[in-house]
Design an enzyme around this catalytic site. Sequence first.
Site, PDB file in Angstrom:
ATOM      1  N   LYS A   1       8.659  -4.841   9.990  1.00  0.00           N
ATOM      2  CA  LYS A   1       8.141  -4.839   8.611  1.00  0.00           C
ATOM      3  C   LYS A   1       9.254  -4.665   7.589  1.00  0.00           C
ATOM      4  O   LYS A   1      10.166  -3.871   7.786  1.00  0.00           O
ATOM      5  CB  LYS A   1       7.121  -3.708   8.445  1.00  0.00           C
ATOM      6  CG  LYS A   1       6.517  -3.629   7.051  1.00  0.00           C
ATOM      7  CD  LYS A   1       5.331  -2.685   7.023  1.00  0.00           C
ATOM      8  CE  LYS A   1       5.703  -1.317   6.514  1.00  0.00           C
ATOM      9  NZ  LYS A   1       4.563  -0.407   6.424  1.00  0.00           N
TER      10      LYS A   1
ATOM     11  N   GLY B   1      -7.802  24.089 -19.094  1.00  0.00           N
ATOM     12  CA  GLY B   1      -7.354  23.225 -17.995  1.00  0.00           C
ATOM     13  C   GLY B   1      -6.601  23.963 -16.902  1.00  0.00           C
ATOM     14  O   GLY B   1      -6.358  23.404 -15.827  1.00  0.00           O
TER      15      GLY B   1
ATOM     16  N   ARG C   1       7.002  10.622   2.192  1.00  0.00           N
ATOM     17  CA  ARG C   1       7.684   9.319   2.200  1.00  0.00           C
ATOM     18  C   ARG C   1       8.917   9.308   1.302  1.00  0.00           C
ATOM     19  O   ARG C   1       9.787   8.471   1.451  1.00  0.00           O
ATOM     20  CB  ARG C   1       6.694   8.206   1.809  1.00  0.00           C
ATOM     21  CG  ARG C   1       5.733   7.896   2.947  1.00  0.00           C
ATOM     22  CD  ARG C   1       4.814   6.750   2.627  1.00  0.00           C
ATOM     23  NE  ARG C   1       3.704   7.166   1.776  1.00  0.00           N
ATOM     24  CZ  ARG C   1       2.716   6.357   1.407  1.00  0.00           C
ATOM     25  NH1 ARG C   1       2.696   5.110   1.801  1.00  0.00           N
ATOM     26  NH2 ARG C   1       1.730   6.797   0.649  1.00  0.00           N
ATOM     27  N   GLN C   2       8.973  10.264   0.342  1.00  0.00           N
ATOM     28  CA  GLN C   2      10.170  10.327  -0.530  1.00  0.00           C
ATOM     29  C   GLN C   2      11.130  11.346   0.090  1.00  0.00           C
ATOM     30  O   GLN C   2      11.349  12.429  -0.430  1.00  0.00           O
ATOM     31  CB  GLN C   2       9.765  10.712  -1.958  1.00  0.00           C
ATOM     32  CG  GLN C   2      10.894  10.585  -2.992  1.00  0.00           C
ATOM     33  CD  GLN C   2      11.373   9.156  -3.222  1.00  0.00           C
ATOM     34  OE1 GLN C   2      10.600   8.217  -3.129  1.00  0.00           O
ATOM     35  NE2 GLN C   2      12.658   8.982  -3.521  1.00  0.00           N
TER      36      GLN C   2
ATOM     37  N   HIS D   1       4.259  11.433   7.909  1.00  0.00           N
ATOM     38  CA  HIS D   1       5.149  10.288   7.814  1.00  0.00           C
ATOM     39  C   HIS D   1       6.578  10.747   8.137  1.00  0.00           C
ATOM     40  O   HIS D   1       7.168  11.523   7.387  1.00  0.00           O
ATOM     41  CB  HIS D   1       5.085   9.713   6.403  1.00  0.00           C
ATOM     42  CG  HIS D   1       5.811   8.429   6.299  1.00  0.00           C
ATOM     43  ND1 HIS D   1       5.241   7.228   6.664  1.00  0.00           N
ATOM     44  CD2 HIS D   1       7.065   8.152   5.914  1.00  0.00           C
ATOM     45  CE1 HIS D   1       6.116   6.270   6.486  1.00  0.00           C
ATOM     46  NE2 HIS D   1       7.238   6.802   6.032  1.00  0.00           N
TER      47      HIS D   1
ATOM     48  N   SER E   1      -2.680   2.893   2.822  1.00  0.00           N
ATOM     49  CA  SER E   1      -2.635   3.227   1.395  1.00  0.00           C
ATOM     50  C   SER E   1      -3.182   2.038   0.610  1.00  0.00           C
ATOM     51  O   SER E   1      -4.383   1.931   0.392  1.00  0.00           O
ATOM     52  CB  SER E   1      -1.196   3.580   1.007  1.00  0.00           C
ATOM     53  OG  SER E   1      -1.139   3.929  -0.357  1.00  0.00           O
ATOM     54  N   THR E   2      -2.361   1.088   0.250  1.00  0.00           N
ATOM     55  CA  THR E   2      -2.871  -0.090  -0.478  1.00  0.00           C
ATOM     56  C   THR E   2      -3.489  -1.110   0.479  1.00  0.00           C
ATOM     57  O   THR E   2      -4.124  -2.062   0.041  1.00  0.00           O
ATOM     58  CB  THR E   2      -1.741  -0.799  -1.231  1.00  0.00           C
ATOM     59  OG1 THR E   2      -0.822  -1.351  -0.265  1.00  0.00           O
ATOM     60  CG2 THR E   2      -0.994   0.155  -2.156  1.00  0.00           C
ATOM     61  N   GLY E   3      -3.240  -0.962   1.761  1.00  0.00           N
ATOM     62  CA  GLY E   3      -3.758  -1.899   2.750  1.00  0.00           C
ATOM     63  C   GLY E   3      -2.839  -3.094   2.983  1.00  0.00           C
ATOM     64  O   GLY E   3      -3.090  -3.914   3.873  1.00  0.00           O
ATOM     65  N   GLY E   4      -1.769  -3.194   2.195  1.00  0.00           N
ATOM     66  CA  GLY E   4      -0.858  -4.343   2.302  1.00  0.00           C
ATOM     67  C   GLY E   4      -0.319  -4.541   3.721  1.00  0.00           C
ATOM     68  O   GLY E   4      -0.281  -5.666   4.233  1.00  0.00           O
TER      69      GLY E   4
HETATM   70  C1  R5P Z   1       4.728   3.154   6.299  1.00  0.00           C
HETATM   71  O1  R5P Z   1       5.739   3.081   6.961  1.00  0.00           O
HETATM   72  C2  R5P Z   1       3.451   3.707   6.808  1.00  0.00           C
HETATM   73  O2  R5P Z   1       3.508   3.930   8.186  1.00  0.00           O
HETATM   74  C3  R5P Z   1       2.285   2.801   6.476  1.00  0.00           C
HETATM   75  O3  R5P Z   1       2.447   1.586   7.171  1.00  0.00           O
HETATM   76  C4  R5P Z   1       2.221   2.540   5.002  1.00  0.00           C
HETATM   77  O4  R5P Z   1       2.234   3.756   4.302  1.00  0.00           O
HETATM   78  C5  R5P Z   1       0.983   1.771   4.655  1.00  0.00           C
HETATM   79  O5  R5P Z   1       1.002   1.509   3.291  1.00  0.00           O
HETATM   80  P1  R5P Z   1       0.177   0.305   2.687  1.00  0.00           P
HETATM   81  O6  R5P Z   1      -1.239   0.474   3.143  1.00  0.00           O
HETATM   82  O7  R5P Z   1       0.301   0.484   1.191  1.00  0.00           O
HETATM   83  O8  R5P Z   1       0.802  -0.970   3.150  1.00  0.00           O
END
Ligand code: R5P
Length: 308
Positions: A205, A47, A105-106, A139, A235-238
């Site tokens: 947001k 691996g 982001r972290q 980011h 990312s998740t689209g939320g």
């Molecule tokens: C966050 O501040 C970023 O700019 C994006 O809005 C965020 O990473 C999108 O994440 P998700 O698609 O999971 O809502």
Amino acid sequence: MTTNTGHAGSDYLIVIGGSSSNVLASKVARELGSEAGRLEIRRFPDGEKYMRVLEEVKDENVVVIQSIHHTPDELLFEYLLLVDTLKDLGARKVVSFIPYFAYARQDERFHPGEALSFKTVTKLMEGVGTDEIYTIDMHQHRVLKSSEVFKIPSHNLSAMPLLADYVRKAGKLQNPLVIGPDAEAEQWAKIAAERLESDYDVFEKKRLGDERVEVRPRKASAKGRDVLIVDDIISTGGTIVEALRIILSQGARRVEVACTHPILASGALAKIQEAGARNVIGTDTVPSPISYVSVAPLIADEIRKCRL
Ligand code: R5P
């Protein structure tokens, strides 16, 4: 393979892509009139990763392209192996392009005891001898400039002009309005609005969890307008789904979505399409089914400009 870029300092440079960006590296090399440098990467039976640089890099300037997405720990380690090897083989200067930069982001200890992952990653990249680093729409929320974290020269480029131009050419938007789904997205909304000769607004947001957000409109109303939502990451689209819900409930005529980094985790694309987006487009910083826009010209331009 060497790429003659006609730089003041050295006439040749080698462009090498790690396994996440080898297609992008080939496109960049092609833009510069050459081919990407060759690399052998495989796994040992246990691996562990094996890497071999198949180019003569001694005293050469090398551009490394490696996006760090989806399997970030693996791709980060590959990046560290590659740069350390290049420097060990005598490369003169290693300039890195990290089109998608995981862990940015972290950047803060949100809860006691958390790892400051962003800082750890930058330390590792510097530790192996990266001389200069370029990111694309990294980011930057609390950390506003990459130079706040990197000790080496760092630059953050934006793919938003390329995305906006693509949207503009793809079809005329009627009475366009650009929306950023959160305050941070203002920087991209502004660029896209300039390119589309439109106005823009950003939503407010609040993040409720890894996949859940609450989004509230501010001034502009989307009634009867063609809207372009822009963000750095899907990312998740939320975030986009929430923004779409509000924009469509305001009576928008049609809604398009553009992002630099289409991570598209957890069925994000289907969720966004079901929520009513007409088109969803992204770049190839993260290869995906919606990576219609290549950042290769952006990277190639920067390579031409930088004096290695
Ligand atoms: C966050 O501040 C970023 O700019 C994006 O809005 C965020 O990473 C999108 O994440 P998700 O698609 O999971 O809502």
